[in-house]
Write a protein that holds these residues in place. Structure first.
Motif, PDB file in Angstrom:
ATOM      1  N   ALA A 144       4.358   1.642   1.813  1.00  0.00           N
ATOM      2  CA  ALA A 144       5.322   2.560   1.224  1.00  0.00           C
ATOM      3  C   ALA A 144       4.782   3.977   1.330  1.00  0.00           C
ATOM      4  O   ALA A 144       3.570   4.194   1.331  1.00  0.00           O
ATOM      5  CB  ALA A 144       5.584   2.213  -0.236  1.00  0.00           C
ATOM      6  N   ALA A 145       5.689   4.941   1.401  1.00  0.00           N
ATOM      7  CA  ALA A 145       5.298   6.344   1.513  1.00  0.00           C
ATOM      8  C   ALA A 145       5.671   7.083   0.234  1.00  0.00           C
ATOM      9  O   ALA A 145       6.629   6.723  -0.465  1.00  0.00           O
ATOM     10  CB  ALA A 145       5.994   6.998   2.701  1.00  0.00           C
ATOM     11  N   LEU A 146       4.903   8.113  -0.073  1.00  0.00           N
ATOM     12  CA  LEU A 146       5.251   9.044  -1.147  1.00  0.00           C
ATOM     13  C   LEU A 146       4.542  10.355  -0.870  1.00  0.00           C
ATOM     14  O   LEU A 146       3.378  10.363  -0.451  1.00  0.00           O
ATOM     15  CB  LEU A 146       4.842   8.512  -2.523  1.00  0.00           C
ATOM     16  CG  LEU A 146       5.384   9.322  -3.709  1.00  0.00           C
ATOM     17  CD1 LEU A 146       6.889   9.067  -3.896  1.00  0.00           C
ATOM     18  CD2 LEU A 146       4.641   9.026  -4.998  1.00  0.00           C
ATOM     19  N   ASP A 147       5.240  11.472  -1.071  1.00  0.00           N
ATOM     20  CA  ASP A 147       4.599  12.774  -0.971  1.00  0.00           C
ATOM     21  C   ASP A 147       3.935  13.100  -2.296  1.00  0.00           C
ATOM     22  O   ASP A 147       4.387  12.669  -3.362  1.00  0.00           O
ATOM     23  CB  ASP A 147       5.622  13.848  -0.616  1.00  0.00           C
ATOM     24  CG  ASP A 147       6.107  13.735   0.821  1.00  0.00           C
ATOM     25  OD1 ASP A 147       5.434  13.057   1.629  1.00  0.00           O
ATOM     26  OD2 ASP A 147       7.157  14.316   1.143  1.00  0.00           O
ATOM     27  N   ASP A 198      13.246  -4.505   8.328  1.00  0.00           N
ATOM     28  CA  ASP A 198      11.948  -3.957   8.698  1.00  0.00           C
ATOM     29  C   ASP A 198      11.599  -2.745   7.850  1.00  0.00           C
ATOM     30  O   ASP A 198      10.432  -2.537   7.506  1.00  0.00           O
ATOM     31  CB  ASP A 198      11.945  -3.564  10.174  1.00  0.00           C
ATOM     32  CG  ASP A 198      12.087  -4.768  11.088  1.00  0.00           C
ATOM     33  OD1 ASP A 198      11.241  -5.671  11.011  1.00  0.00           O
ATOM     34  OD2 ASP A 198      13.051  -4.798  11.873  1.00  0.00           O
ATOM     35  N   LEU A 199      12.600  -1.915   7.536  1.00  0.00           N
ATOM     36  CA  LEU A 199      12.388  -0.729   6.714  1.00  0.00           C
ATOM     37  C   LEU A 199      13.543  -0.569   5.731  1.00  0.00           C
ATOM     38  O   LEU A 199      14.706  -0.830   6.085  1.00  0.00           O
ATOM     39  CB  LEU A 199      12.294   0.540   7.563  1.00  0.00           C
ATOM     40  CG  LEU A 199      11.100   0.685   8.501  1.00  0.00           C
ATOM     41  CD1 LEU A 199      11.476   0.222   9.902  1.00  0.00           C
ATOM     42  CD2 LEU A 199      10.580   2.115   8.532  1.00  0.00           C
ATOM     43  N   LEU A 200      13.199  -0.110   4.531  1.00  0.00           N
ATOM     44  CA  LEU A 200      14.191   0.123   3.483  1.00  0.00           C
ATOM     45  C   LEU A 200      13.986   1.521   2.926  1.00  0.00           C
ATOM     46  O   LEU A 200      12.845   1.936   2.668  1.00  0.00           O
ATOM     47  CB  LEU A 200      14.041  -0.916   2.375  1.00  0.00           C
ATOM     48  CG  LEU A 200      14.955  -0.772   1.155  1.00  0.00           C
ATOM     49  CD1 LEU A 200      16.416  -0.974   1.550  1.00  0.00           C
ATOM     50  CD2 LEU A 200      14.555  -1.770   0.067  1.00  0.00           C
ATOM     51  N   MET A 219      10.378   5.474   1.788  1.00  0.00           N
ATOM     52  CA  MET A 219      10.171   4.430   2.795  1.00  0.00           C
ATOM     53  C   MET A 219       9.389   3.237   2.249  1.00  0.00           C
ATOM     54  O   MET A 219       8.343   3.388   1.624  1.00  0.00           O
ATOM     55  CB  MET A 219       9.409   4.980   3.994  1.00  0.00           C
ATOM     56  CG  MET A 219       9.214   3.945   5.108  1.00  0.00           C
ATOM     57  SD  MET A 219       7.924   4.381   6.322  1.00  0.00           S
ATOM     58  CE  MET A 219       6.437   3.869   5.446  1.00  0.00           C
ATOM     59  N   LEU A 220       9.904   2.044   2.505  1.00  0.00           N
ATOM     60  CA  LEU A 220       9.161   0.797   2.324  1.00  0.00           C
ATOM     61  C   LEU A 220       9.302   0.028   3.625  1.00  0.00           C
ATOM     62  O   LEU A 220      10.420  -0.249   4.072  1.00  0.00           O
ATOM     63  CB  LEU A 220       9.725  -0.016   1.154  1.00  0.00           C
ATOM     64  CG  LEU A 220       9.047  -1.362   0.883  1.00  0.00           C
ATOM     65  CD1 LEU A 220       7.586  -1.174   0.504  1.00  0.00           C
ATOM     66  CD2 LEU A 220       9.781  -2.127  -0.206  1.00  0.00           C
ATOM     67  N   SER A 280       0.856  -1.183   0.000  1.00  0.00           N
ATOM     68  CA  SER A 280       0.000   0.000   0.000  1.00  0.00           C
ATOM     69  C   SER A 280       0.892   1.232   0.000  1.00  0.00           C
ATOM     70  O   SER A 280       1.719   1.396   0.898  1.00  0.00           O
ATOM     71  CB  SER A 280      -0.907   0.032   1.229  1.00  0.00           C
ATOM     72  OG  SER A 280      -1.817  -1.047   1.238  1.00  0.00           O
ATOM     73  N   VAL A 281       0.737   2.090  -0.999  1.00  0.00           N
ATOM     74  CA  VAL A 281       1.468   3.354  -1.052  1.00  0.00           C
ATOM     75  C   VAL A 281       0.544   4.444  -0.526  1.00  0.00           C
ATOM     76  O   VAL A 281      -0.536   4.659  -1.075  1.00  0.00           O
ATOM     77  CB  VAL A 281       1.926   3.693  -2.477  1.00  0.00           C
ATOM     78  CG1 VAL A 281       2.734   4.995  -2.479  1.00  0.00           C
ATOM     79  CG2 VAL A 281       2.769   2.558  -3.055  1.00  0.00           C
ATOM     80  N   VAL A 282       0.950   5.114   0.546  1.00  0.00           N
ATOM     81  CA  VAL A 282       0.099   6.121   1.184  1.00  0.00           C
ATOM     82  C   VAL A 282       0.566   7.514   0.777  1.00  0.00           C
ATOM     83  O   VAL A 282       1.743   7.850   0.894  1.00  0.00           O
ATOM     84  CB  VAL A 282       0.064   5.957   2.716  1.00  0.00           C
ATOM     85  CG1 VAL A 282      -0.514   4.588   3.082  1.00  0.00           C
ATOM     86  CG2 VAL A 282       1.449   6.090   3.328  1.00  0.00           C
ATOM     87  N   ILE A 283      -0.380   8.332   0.279  1.00  0.00           N
ATOM     88  CA  ILE A 283      -0.061   9.657  -0.243  1.00  0.00           C
ATOM     89  C   ILE A 283      -1.000  10.688   0.368  1.00  0.00           C
ATOM     90  O   ILE A 283      -2.165  10.784  -0.029  1.00  0.00           O
ATOM     91  CB  ILE A 283      -0.176   9.703  -1.777  1.00  0.00           C
ATOM     92  CG1 ILE A 283       0.713   8.637  -2.422  1.00  0.00           C
ATOM     93  CG2 ILE A 283       0.190  11.096  -2.300  1.00  0.00           C
ATOM     94  CD1 ILE A 283       0.622   8.612  -3.942  1.00  0.00           C
TER      95      ILE A 283
END
Length: 280
Positions: free
Chosen positions: A88-91, A112-114, A155-156, A5-8
Motif C-alpha cells: 500500500a502507498a501513502l504520502d 491486482d490494484l485497488l 493504492m493497494l 506493507s505501507v510504503v511512505i
C-alpha cells in the motif's frame, strides 16, 4: 511475513509524518508493517520516524544518505525491502482514514490494484468529501487514457502485480505512468466508491508548482505509457492520428462499456479541463 506493507517516502515531513503513520497503524491489521524512507531530510523527520518505530514494532525506518533521491526511487527501495503479499502507498503528508483496510481481502479477491477517492483538506480550502463515483476494471484503462483518476495515497496492490524495486519510474507524475503501464499490461484495477485517505493540500507540493502541467505533458516516459495504453485499447498510435480522431474513437469506446454507470462517469472525465494531457 506481513500481509501488508505501507510504503511512505518522507522528505522534510517532520510536521505531518506522525499523523500519517499513527493513522495508518490504527487502520492496519496487526500482521502488517509501515516502512518509512527518510529521504535526506534537513528537519526532524528522522527523529519523528525513530520515535514512531520505538513506539510500535510494526514501523521500520530506512535512512537515505547524502542526496535526495525522490519519491519514486524511495518507494522502489521500500518495496524491494519488503516481502508482504500486498503493498500500500501513502504520502507522508496524508492521513489514513479508519476504514482504509476494512475487508481488503474480499475487495482484492479478483483485482491486482485497488484505489479509492480522497477527502481533501488544507491550504485554506474547505473540507471536501467526494460523491461516490466508482469505476470498474472494464472502465479503468479507458479512464486512465483520458486522465488520472487514481490517487497515489490510496493504492493497494498485490506484490505480484508490481515490479519490485523497479516499480516506479522517476519523473513527474510517476504514479500516473505506473497506472497506465499496468493497465496496458492487462492488470485488473478498480476505483472504489468510498474515500479512505485524507489528502493534504499545501503550497510546497509538486502539483502546486506552475511548471507541473507542462512537465507532465512533455515527459517522454508518460507519453510512451499513454501511447501503449491507447494501443492496448485498440487506438492507433497516437502520433499517427489527429486529436479529433482520438476523441472520436474514445467516444466509441465509452459507448461500448457494458455498464451505464461507467459510461456516464468516464464521459464526465472527458469534459474536465485537464483531460487528455498528452494530445499533441
Amino acid at each position: 511475513m506481513p500481509r501488508i506493507s505501507v510504503v511512505i517516502p518522507a522528505h522534510n515531513a517532520g510536521g505531518t509524518l506522525r499523523s500519517s503513520v499513527r493513522s495508518t497503524l490504527f487502520a492496519l491489521p496487526k500482521d502488517s508493517e509501515v516502512l518509512i524512507y527518510d529521504d535526506a531530510s534537513t528537519d526532524d523527520t528522522r527523529d519523528v520516524a525513530d520515535r514512531l518505530a520505538d513506539q510500535d514494532s510494526r514501523v521500520k525506518v530506512f535512512v537515505g544518505v547524502g542526496r535526495n533521491i525522490g519519491a519514486a526511487r524511495a518507494r522502489n527501495l521500500l518495496i524491494g525491502e519488503s516481502d508482504s503479499e500486498f503493498v500500500a502507498a501513502l504520502d507522508a503528508d496524508d492521513v489514513c482514514l479508519p476504514n482504509r483496510f476494512l475487508g481488503f481481502e474480499r475487495a482484492m479477491r479478483d483485482l491486482d490494484l485497488l484505489f479509492a477517492p480522497i477527502v481533501r483538506f488544507g491550504a485554506g480550502r474547505r473540507l471536501h468529501v467526494p460523491r461516490p463515483a466508482p469505476l470498474s476494471p472494464a472502465a479503468l484503462p479507458l479512464a486512465l487514457f483520458i486522465i488520472n483518476p487514481l490517487p497515489q495515497s490510496t493504492m493497494l496492490a498485490r506484490r505480484g502485480a508490481l515490479n519490485g524495486s523497479k516499480t516506479y519510474v522517476h519523473g513527474p507524475a510517476e504514479d500516473y505512468e505506473l497506472w497506465m503501464r499496468l493497465a496496458a499490461e492487462g492488470r485488473r484495477i478498480r476505483l472504489a466508491s468510498v474515500a479512505n485517505v485524507a489528502y493534504r493540500h499545501h503550497p510546497s507540493q509538486a502539483t502546486a508548482k506552475s511548471s507541473y502541467t507542462s512537465r507532465v505533458s512533455r515527459n517522454p516516459e508518460l507519453i510512451r505509457a499513454w501511447s501503449a495504453l491507447g494501443e492496448s485499447l485498440g487506438l492507433p498510435a497516437a502520433w499517427t492520428v489527429s486529436n479529433e480522431e482520438i476523441s472520436t474513437i474514445t467516444d466509441q469506446l465509452i459507448a461500448a462499456l457494458p455498464r451505464g454507470s461507467d459510461r456516464r462517469r468516464v464521459h464526465r472525465l472527458t469534459k474536465l479541463e485537464s483531460a487528455f494531457p498528452f494530445l499533441h
